[in-house]
Design a protein around this motif. Structure first.
Motif, PDB file in Angstrom:
ATOM      1  N   CYS A  37      -0.295  -3.521 -11.187  1.00 25.38           N
ATOM      2  CA  CYS A  37      -0.461  -4.252  -9.930  1.00 25.38           C
ATOM      3  C   CYS A  37      -0.191  -3.289  -8.784  1.00 25.38           C
ATOM      4  N   ASP A  38      -1.157  -3.123  -7.877  1.00 23.61           N
ATOM      5  CA  ASP A  38      -1.016  -2.220  -6.732  1.00 23.61           C
ATOM      6  C   ASP A  38      -0.737  -3.027  -5.466  1.00 23.61           C
ATOM      7  N   ILE A  39       0.232  -2.525  -4.688  1.00 22.24           N
ATOM      8  CA  ILE A  39       0.693  -3.232  -3.497  1.00 22.24           C
ATOM      9  C   ILE A  39       0.634  -2.280  -2.318  1.00 22.24           C
ATOM     10  N   GLU A  40       0.130  -2.754  -1.194  1.00 18.98           N
ATOM     11  CA  GLU A  40       0.160  -2.020   0.066  1.00 18.98           C
ATOM     12  C   GLU A  40       0.757  -2.931   1.131  1.00 18.98           C
ATOM     13  N   ALA A  41       1.650  -2.365   1.937  1.00 23.26           N
ATOM     14  CA  ALA A  41       2.282  -3.143   3.003  1.00 23.26           C
ATOM     15  C   ALA A  41       2.394  -2.286   4.250  1.00 23.26           C
ATOM     16  N   ILE A  53       3.462   1.466   3.090  1.00 26.33           N
ATOM     17  CA  ILE A  53       4.217   1.462   1.843  1.00 26.33           C
ATOM     18  C   ILE A  53       3.246   1.122   0.712  1.00 26.33           C
ATOM     19  N   ARG A  54       3.199   1.986  -0.278  1.00 22.24           N
ATOM     20  CA  ARG A  54       2.323   1.760  -1.430  1.00 22.24           C
ATOM     21  C   ARG A  54       3.169   1.786  -2.697  1.00 22.24           C
ATOM     22  N   ILE A  55       3.081   0.710  -3.454  1.00 19.52           N
ATOM     23  CA  ILE A  55       3.887   0.557  -4.662  1.00 19.52           C
ATOM     24  C   ILE A  55       2.957   0.168  -5.812  1.00 19.52           C
TER      25      ILE A  55
END
Length: 497
Positions: free
Chosen positions: A467-471, A480-482
């Motif tokens: 699961c890729d997350i960008e905030a 922020i990339r997680i």
């Protein structure tokens, strides 16, 4: 148990019960030398008095007790404390109770509750009163250790004296002989005076600090780390190696910030700049993003004089206070430090500029405001990892996402699992957006969560979900990339992209 306070008055206290809260970002952990207390075992405390109850009052031998006190005086609410010490022996005394009816043994060992020299010279007074018309036999015990409030235990049945003294902060009684044989009644009263001796301790070295670093990494709650005595106990390459070991331990966790102090021997601006330069040369930007340096040390009240202490404890308290007032996504700067009266060193303007350029967050004394923290940067030079506010927002999101995603670790990879994961992560990011931590007029502009065939192709491992997350932080900084990876065999892994 009662603790003597003033003539005619006693103080009793019970610790407030509360469980750990891994979602908090205001909890600190302190690793360092303390007067007494368990060695290498993390202890959770929620006030200065609770810390002193376990580790003893602050003295002149070390800086960690003063740092813990500064944390709570500046608004900190919860801390973990790990006592670090070299090889140590425990003070003790032998009590020959003799053939007195009622005791569980003819001999006891009076042993200090923890290793170290702190209990040497402690006096234990024991009074035994035999059975009279007033009631059965009783024992009273009074414990006096230099620098500690005296303890008094009264009206104890002789057979229970060792059990009752488990409530003492200072000593334990251990039966060390057979039970007394039945015999005729003894004197109406007996008394014994014991002196504790034999306590030893040595300063901690790199092995002891390494063990403490590993112990704090196992704690899910702390988000702030301080080692107030490290600069006194380790110098040169040993100090640098330990700091790098700590940063390598903390970096994969992505959930805590290390606040470092410039070693006290490096009092000049040139030596402080050289020290930060050596750290920067030894670690990359990712490693350095986990650490911040605050300087110079502080002068704090200490009876009839002042004392110099590292700034990290007070700074951690300020960060915790601003966390509660503003949130983790705000820069912990331009705020006043409490319970400090002056700076240990006043740097002229040009030297302040050099320190700031080297990544040091300065503490300045401003007329009308007092001591103020200026600067909120990590040691990293990279724009994406330079700012403390950016890192602490990441720490907050990682903690919340871990909690939301952890229950899904053992589910089978399926569209239902991916949807559940997206929902769980989205709920965390929505909460951050509504709290003002993320940018954008709408949630769609603030963050993005992707968990589909694009990052989970059909030919990929069916037991692994990505699961890729960008905030987007509210304050203009790098995105922020997680990446979350759920594996049935490897558990939950969080990676900063």
């Amino acid at each position: 148990m009662t603790t003597d306070a003033l003539p005619g008055a006693t103080l009793t206290s019970e610790p407030r019960g509360s469980g750990e809260e891994p979602l908090r970002t205001d909890v600190a952990v302190f690793l360092g030398r303390l007067g007494r207390g368990p060695l290498g075992t993390p202890v959770r405390v929620e006030s200065r008095l609770a810390a002193e109850d376990v580790f003893g009052p602050a003295g002149d031998a070390s800086d960690t007790p003063h740092a813990v006190r500064g944390f709570f005086e500046n608004g900190g609410r919860t801390a973990w404390v790990v006592r670090v010490c070299g090889p140590a022996g425990t003070a003790r005394a032998v009590w020959h109770a003799g053939p007195v009816n009622g005791f569980a043994a003819v001999r006891y060992l009076a042993v200090a509750t923890s290793p170290g020299s702190w209990a040497n010279g402690g006096r234990i007074t024991i009074r035994h009163r035999s059975s009279t018309v007033a009631g059965p036999p009783t024992v009273s015990v009074r414990v006096r250790v230099p620098g500690e409030p005296a303890e008094t235990f009264g009206d104890i049945p002789p057979a229970e004296v060792a059990e009752r003294l488990t409530a003492s902060r200072l000593i334990r009684l251990v039966p060390d002989g057979p039970a007394p044989a039945p015999g005729p009644p003894g004197p109406i009263s007996l008394s014994w005076d014991l002196t504790l001796t034999g306590g030893t301790e040595t300063p901690p070295g790199a092995p002891e600090y390494s063990a403490a670093v590993a112990a704090q990494a196992e704690l899910p709650e702390p988000a702030l780390v301080s080692l107030p005595d490290l600069g006194r106990d380790l110098t040169g390459a040993a100090h640098t190696d330990l700091v790098l070991e700590l940063l390598r331990t903390v970096r994969p966790l992505l959930d805590r910030l290390v606040v470092l102090d410039v070693p006290p021997a490096l009092s000049s601006a040139d030596s402080a700049v050289a020290w930060t330069g050596a750290l920067a040369a030894a670690g990359d930007d990712e490693l350095l993003s986990t650490a911040a340096v605050h300087h110079p040390p502080l002068r704090i009240p200490g009876g009839h004089r002042t004392r110099t202490v590292p700034a990290s404890g007070h700074v951690l308290g300020l960060i915790a206070r601003l966390d509660a007032e503003r949130g983790a996504h705000h820069t912990p700067a331009n705020a006043v430090l409490l319970e400090a009266v002056d700076l240990a060193v006043a740097f002229p303007g040009p030297q302040q500029v050099r320190l700031f350029g080297a990544g040091v967050n300065l503490i300045r004394c401003s007329r009308g405001r007092g001591l103020t923290v200026w600067g909120g940067r990590t040691l990293s030079a990279a724009p994406s990892t330079r700012y403390i506010a950016h890192r602490r927002l990441l720490h907050l999101l990682v903690r919340a996402i871990r909690r939301a995603a952890a229950p899904l670790v053992f589910d089978v990879n399926s569209p239902e699992l991916r949807l559940a994961l997206v929902r769980a992560v989205t709920s965390v990011l929505l909460a951050a957006f509504r709290a003002g931590a993320l940018a954008g007029a709408r949630a769609e502009q603030a963050f993005r969560v992707v968990c589909d065939d694009g990052n989970n192709p059909p030919e990929a491992d069916p037991g692994r979900v990505v699961c890729d997350i960008e905030a987007a932080p509210a304050v203009p900084m790098e995105f922020i990339r997680i990446r979350l990876v759920l594996g049935r065999d490897s558990g939950l892994e969080v990676i900063e992209a």
